[in-house]
Motif scaffolding. Structure first.
Motif, PDB file in Angstrom:
ATOM      1  N   PHE A 331      34.081  86.501 115.603  1.00  0.00           N
ATOM      2  CA  PHE A 331      32.742  86.319 114.143  1.00  0.00           C
ATOM      3  C   PHE A 331      31.475  87.186 114.754  1.00  0.00           C
ATOM      4  O   PHE A 331      30.943  86.890 113.501  1.00  0.00           O
ATOM      5  CB  PHE A 331      33.132  85.600 113.615  1.00  0.00           C
ATOM      6  N   SER A 332      31.132  85.820 116.053  1.00  0.00           N
ATOM      7  CA  SER A 332      29.764  86.460 116.715  1.00  0.00           C
ATOM      8  C   SER A 332      29.466  88.092 116.149  1.00  0.00           C
ATOM      9  O   SER A 332      28.148  87.960 116.338  1.00  0.00           O
ATOM     10  CB  SER A 332      29.370  85.667 117.406  1.00  0.00           C
ATOM     11  N   LEU A 333      30.299  88.765 116.276  1.00  0.00           N
ATOM     12  CA  LEU A 333      29.789  89.941 115.718  1.00  0.00           C
ATOM     13  C   LEU A 333      29.210  90.620 114.951  1.00  0.00           C
ATOM     14  O   LEU A 333      28.363  91.259 114.155  1.00  0.00           O
ATOM     15  CB  LEU A 333      30.695  91.469 116.410  1.00  0.00           C
ATOM     16  N   GLY A 334      29.437  89.667 112.838  1.00  0.00           N
ATOM     17  CA  GLY A 334      29.062  89.798 112.428  1.00  0.00           C
ATOM     18  C   GLY A 334      27.381  89.218 112.090  1.00  0.00           C
ATOM     19  O   GLY A 334      27.278  89.713 111.283  1.00  0.00           O
ATOM     20  N   ARG A 335      27.504  88.310 112.808  1.00  0.00           N
ATOM     21  CA  ARG A 335      26.266  87.558 112.727  1.00  0.00           C
ATOM     22  C   ARG A 335      24.681  88.851 113.435  1.00  0.00           C
ATOM     23  O   ARG A 335      24.138  88.857 113.540  1.00  0.00           O
ATOM     24  CB  ARG A 335      25.845  86.910 113.721  1.00  0.00           C
ATOM     25  N   GLY A 336      25.810  89.371 114.568  1.00  0.00           N
ATOM     26  CA  GLY A 336      24.802  90.660 115.266  1.00  0.00           C
ATOM     27  C   GLY A 336      24.388  91.278 114.803  1.00  0.00           C
ATOM     28  O   GLY A 336      23.370  92.176 114.987  1.00  0.00           O
ATOM     29  N   LEU A 337      25.288  91.802 113.772  1.00  0.00           N
ATOM     30  CA  LEU A 337      24.794  92.996 113.434  1.00  0.00           C
ATOM     31  C   LEU A 337      23.766  92.571 112.190  1.00  0.00           C
ATOM     32  O   LEU A 337      23.332  93.527 111.883  1.00  0.00           O
ATOM     33  CB  LEU A 337      25.843  93.820 112.088  1.00  0.00           C
ATOM     34  N   TYR A 338      23.765  90.943 111.411  1.00  0.00           N
ATOM     35  CA  TYR A 338      23.021  91.033 110.529  1.00  0.00           C
ATOM     36  C   TYR A 338      21.397  90.712 110.976  1.00  0.00           C
ATOM     37  O   TYR A 338      20.053  91.334 110.642  1.00  0.00           O
ATOM     38  CB  TYR A 338      23.470  89.751 109.899  1.00  0.00           C
ATOM     39  N   THR A 387      32.759  86.105 108.038  1.00  0.00           N
ATOM     40  CA  THR A 387      33.221  86.735 106.713  1.00  0.00           C
ATOM     41  C   THR A 387      31.164  86.527 105.808  1.00  0.00           C
ATOM     42  O   THR A 387      30.991  87.623 105.521  1.00  0.00           O
ATOM     43  CB  THR A 387      33.823  86.050 105.914  1.00  0.00           C
ATOM     44  N   GLY A 388      31.237  85.923 106.158  1.00  0.00           N
ATOM     45  CA  GLY A 388      29.270  85.348 105.008  1.00  0.00           C
ATOM     46  C   GLY A 388      29.363  85.625 105.561  1.00  0.00           C
ATOM     47  O   GLY A 388      27.768  86.869 104.991  1.00  0.00           O
ATOM     48  N   TYR A 389      28.689  86.713 107.061  1.00  0.00           N
ATOM     49  CA  TYR A 389      28.207  87.400 107.889  1.00  0.00           C
ATOM     50  C   TYR A 389      28.079  88.476 107.612  1.00  0.00           C
ATOM     51  O   TYR A 389      27.125  89.980 107.827  1.00  0.00           O
ATOM     52  CB  TYR A 389      27.406  86.756 108.829  1.00  0.00           C
TER      53      TYR A 389
END
Length: 417
Positions: A331-338, A387-389
């Motif tokens: 889920f760190s991938l979502g933070r990376g996209l942001y 999910t939040g990110y």
């Protein structure tokens, strides 16, 4: 050689950032061996509170220091900094009083949390000195002091936990002592600023007007980044907070990698947007694919290496955290996209869009993390943050597409005239 000279400042920041992060990771591994999950969980909650307390003390006006450093003359800037420090001291007294009252009333159950305001004040003063280092182009000094502070806190932590007691209080004490010692190094030659008080109403007014809108964003940002630990503490127990914090510390390597890669891409993205503004979305898509592709490859390699060495990295008493690390990594991938989309929204000044995204992401994080933790345990907290990110990233994408469409319409109108 010419590349090294041209990018010397960037290389200095990157090198010291990686080295300092490595010390922080080493400190986490050390604490996992010398502290129980309950005590490690106390540290995580302390840092979660600090996320809110530090902006309260500075009134979230830290960037005003950088702005005035560039804008004001020497005499005016010195007057501003004296008043800003005084303002921070006054806010510290207010926050500390509130914390004492909450502790007496039983709202705060842990005496360790009473140290949060003083730690927040030290962080504000360090941040102000760091901004001056950056604005003056002193990348080597900036990196050396940050690295030395982390090294000193690591050594003090080892000393305290081994010789006195393996409780969270001594880790926080080590951090405080190291930060205070090197705080004076940061202000070497200008230490009188720390105890020369000045109340300039115009400065106080500027700080409040500048910081108040930013202060309002602290709550949703906290919900997005830190509420997961509070939720785990509320619905499970303190040991589970320790397991979750341990998994987050290991998975934090992904954040370090993404940050380093993002720093390398910043000049490319901004130059491309400046040279070809009409190609905004193709540029964004291209860099998102590049960033996410590289991040995904590293994610897989890191997960593989961790899977082969999990028993060595996490001691047996933290065995419950071993599987959670994989979820944190994913889920760190979502933070990376942001991170990439956030750069572009900052470039176009879409601050309201970013705030909306943080609010939506914070709400989703709290909701999914709460339900997830109640139904599936601490793994639900990691899913909630990820999910939040993702929601934050999708929100930013929506507004960037909207911005691109507005630009295309405006350009078409100009061409038709």
């Amino acid at each position: 050689m010419s590349f090294l000279i041209k990018h010397r400042s960037f290389i200095s920041y990157l090198s010291f950032s990686v080295a300092t992060s490595a010390l922080g990771f080493l400190a986490s591994l050390l604490m996992m061996r010398l502290m129980s999950p309950d005590e490690y969980g106390r540290i995580a909650l302390f840092m979660s509170l600090l996320f809110v307390v530090a902006p309260m003390i500075s009134f979230a006006a830290d960037n005003l220091v950088a702005i005035n450093r560039a804008k004001l003359g020497k005499v005016e800037y010195e007057q501003f900094t004296r008043s800003f420090v005084t303002f921070s001291y006054l806010m510290f007294l207010v926050v500390q009083l509130v914390f004492f009252m909450l502790f007496i009333l039983g709202v705060l159950h842990d005496r360790l949390f009473l140290l949060t305001p003083i730690y927040g004040l030290v962080q504000v003063l360090i941040g102000m000195a760091s901004i001056e280092y950056v604005m003056d182009g002193k990348s080597i000094q900036f990196g050396m002091v940050a690295f030395s502070t982390s090294l000193a806190s690591l050594l003090l932590t080892l000393l305290f936990l081994n010789s006195i007691s393996g409780v969270a209080d001594w880790r926080i004490a080590a951090l405080l002592i190291a930060n205070i010692i090197f705080l004076f190094f940061r202000y070497r030659g200008n230490t009188e600023l720390l105890w020369t008080f000045s109340i300039d109403k115009s400065v106080f007014k500027d700080v409040v007007l500048f910081g108040f809108p930013l202060l309002l964003s602290v709550a949703p940002a906290w919900a997005l980044n830190e509420s997961d630990k509070i939720i785990v503490a509320k619905y499970v127990d303190m040991a589970s907070v320790g397991y979750y914090a341990a998994a987050s510390a290991i998975g934090g390597i992904m954040i370090t990698f993404n940050t380093a890669m993002l720093n390398a891409m910043v000049p490319q993205i901004y130059q491309a947007l400046g040279d070809n503004p009409e190609e905004m979305m193709p540029i964004v898509r291209r860099h998102v694919k590049k960033f996410m592709g590289t991040s995904a490859v590293f994610c897989c390699l890191f997960a593989l290496v961790y899977g082969l060495s999990a028993d060595l990295i996490l001691p047996e008493k933290y065995a419950a955290a071993r599987q959670i690390v994989f979820v944190v990594i994913l889920f760190s991938l979502g933070r990376g996209l942001y991170s990439v989309l956030g750069l572009v929204t900052d470039y176009y000044g879409l601050t309201r869009a970013k705030l909306k995204g943080i609010i939506y992401g914070g709400i989703v994080t709290v909701g999914i993390a709460t339900i997830g933790v109640m139904q599936f345990g601490i793994i639900g907290a990691a899913v909630g943050v990820g999910t939040g990110y993702l929601v934050l990233s999708l929100t930013l994408w929506f507004y960037l597409v909207k911005k691109s469409q507005q630009y295309c319409v405006a350009r078409a109108l100009d061409n038709s005239i």
